[in-house]
Design a protein around this motif. Structure first.
Motif, mmCIF file in Angstrom:
data_model
loop_
_atom_site.group_PDB
_atom_site.id
_atom_site.type_symbol
_atom_site.label_atom_id
_atom_site.label_comp_id
_atom_site.label_asym_id
_atom_site.label_seq_id
_atom_site.Cartn_x
_atom_site.Cartn_y
_atom_site.Cartn_z
ATOM 1 N N SER A 212 0.924 -1.121 0.052
ATOM 2 C CA SER A 212 0.059 -0.136 -0.021
ATOM 3 C C SER A 212 0.862 1.377 -0.218
ATOM 4 C CB SER A 212 -0.933 -0.016 1.171
ATOM 5 O OG SER A 212 -0.090 -0.178 2.359
ATOM 6 N N GLU A 213 1.884 1.322 0.405
ATOM 7 C CA GLU A 213 2.820 2.382 0.502
ATOM 8 C C GLU A 213 3.719 2.682 -0.761
ATOM 9 O OE1 GLU A 213 5.467 2.607 3.845
ATOM 10 O OE2 GLU A 213 3.776 2.337 5.378
ATOM 11 N N MET A 214 3.995 1.523 -1.516
ATOM 12 C CA MET A 214 4.959 1.259 -2.573
ATOM 13 C C MET A 214 4.379 2.363 -3.514
ATOM 14 S SD MET A 214 7.732 0.347 -3.166
ATOM 15 C CE MET A 214 8.522 -0.922 -2.785
ATOM 16 N N SER A 215 2.996 2.408 -4.009
ATOM 17 C CA SER A 215 2.652 3.238 -5.031
ATOM 18 C C SER A 215 2.773 4.838 -4.810
ATOM 19 C CB SER A 215 1.221 2.972 -5.398
ATOM 20 O OG SER A 215 0.304 2.951 -4.427
ATOM 21 N N ALA A 216 2.478 4.850 -3.506
ATOM 22 C CA ALA A 216 2.727 6.393 -2.920
ATOM 23 C C ALA A 216 4.080 6.774 -3.126
ATOM 24 C CB ALA A 216 2.387 6.671 -1.327
ATOM 25 N N PHE A 217 5.182 5.959 -2.730
ATOM 26 C CA PHE A 217 6.501 6.103 -2.526
ATOM 27 C C PHE A 217 6.798 6.276 -4.133
ATOM 28 C CE2 PHE A 217 11.097 5.470 -3.124
ATOM 29 C CZ PHE A 217 11.542 6.109 -1.945
ATOM 30 N N SER A 218 6.460 5.568 -4.811
ATOM 31 C CA SER A 218 6.878 5.663 -6.296
ATOM 32 C C SER A 218 6.297 6.917 -6.957
ATOM 33 C CB SER A 218 6.284 4.449 -7.250
ATOM 34 O OG SER A 218 6.092 4.508 -8.386
ATOM 35 N N SER A 219 4.933 7.272 -6.708
ATOM 36 C CA SER A 219 4.638 8.754 -7.455
ATOM 37 C C SER A 219 5.142 9.856 -6.873
ATOM 38 C CB SER A 219 3.115 8.843 -7.209
ATOM 39 O OG SER A 219 2.651 9.063 -5.938
#
Ligand SMILES: *[C@@H]1O[C@H](CO)[C@@H](O)[C@H](O)[C@H]1NC(C)=O
Length: 228
Positions: A212-219
């Motif tokens: 769940s945090e990975m897409s936020a980090f990526s963006s």
């Protein structure tokens, strides 16, 4: 749980297990790094002295800011960042170049989560990390007798810890690895920062965080770069 022995005391160290972990490597190309350095060095107030800014340190600052945003730590609470420094040239009695072993100390920077996640987040991270590195001038082993308890106290804080170093030059080993990973980071929660396989001057940032945090980090990682 794993056991670590420090002298006479034995201390348990918690290692985490994540619910749905995802492992990823983000790359900062040399030109990304150059643009980030420029942004760090162009300070709004010309009276302020420019930050020193190595490639490793700009990658650290950037990773810290993206992490704080991805974790939603953007509030008025102290957050920490730690990495190891090579002490060989920093101790009073310099250690010979041929010394084969560890001689490292931890550096701890701190800042407000709100400032790091704000518009001048990269400058805040720079201020904090440069300040912590400056502090080494007072003696790299200063307070060493309290390192273990103070590290333990930070374990419950919002901290980003770096594993690895671009100095290891992992891709230069003679068997030519296609990809290197620090596998322990899924349990230690550290962030890997090392040099890049494909480009001299680039950096790789390795993470294991909940899906769940990975897409936020990526963006955040990609958006911020566009604006750099
Ligand atoms: C934060 O960093 C500053 C500067 O290095 C230091 O003086 C201070 O003790 C640190 N604060 C905490 C809570 O670690």
């Amino acid at each position: 749980m794993e056991e670590y022995k420090f002298g006479k005391t034995t201390k348990q160290m918690d290692v985490r297990t994540l619910e749905s972990p995802l492992r990823a490597t983000f790359v900062l190309t040399r030109s990304d790094i150059e643009r980030l350095k420029q942004r760090v060095m162009d300070r709004p107030d010309p009276a302020q002295k420019p930050f020193r800014c190595s490639t490793f340190s700009v990658a650290c600052r950037y990773a810290w800011v993206c992490f704080i945003k991805a974790r939603r730590y953007v509030e008025d609470r102290t957050v920490y960042f730690s990495f190891a420094v090579d002490c060989r040239t920093r101790v009073d009695q310099p250690i010979p170049d041929l010394y084969f072993g560890n001689c490292i100390a931890g550096v701890f920077a701190n800042a407000s989560g709100r400032d790091l996640g704000g518009k001048d987040g990269l400058a805040t991270a720079s201020e904090a990390i440069s300040g912590a590195v400056e502090g080494l001038r007072e003696g790299v082993l200063k307070g060493a007798d309290k390192w273990i308890p103070s590290y333990a106290a930070l374990a419950n804080e919002r901290i980003v810890t770096v594993a690895g170093s671009p100095r290891f030059r992992v891709y230069d080993t003679d068997f030519g690895p296609r990809k290197t990973e620090v596998v322990s980071i899924d349990r230690t929660g550290a962030t890997y920062i090392g040099n890049c396989r494909d480009e001299e001057g680039g950096m790789e940032i390795g993470l294991v965080i909940p899906t769940s945090e990975m897409s936020a980090f990526s963006s955040f990682f990609n958006d911020e770069l566009l604006n750099a």
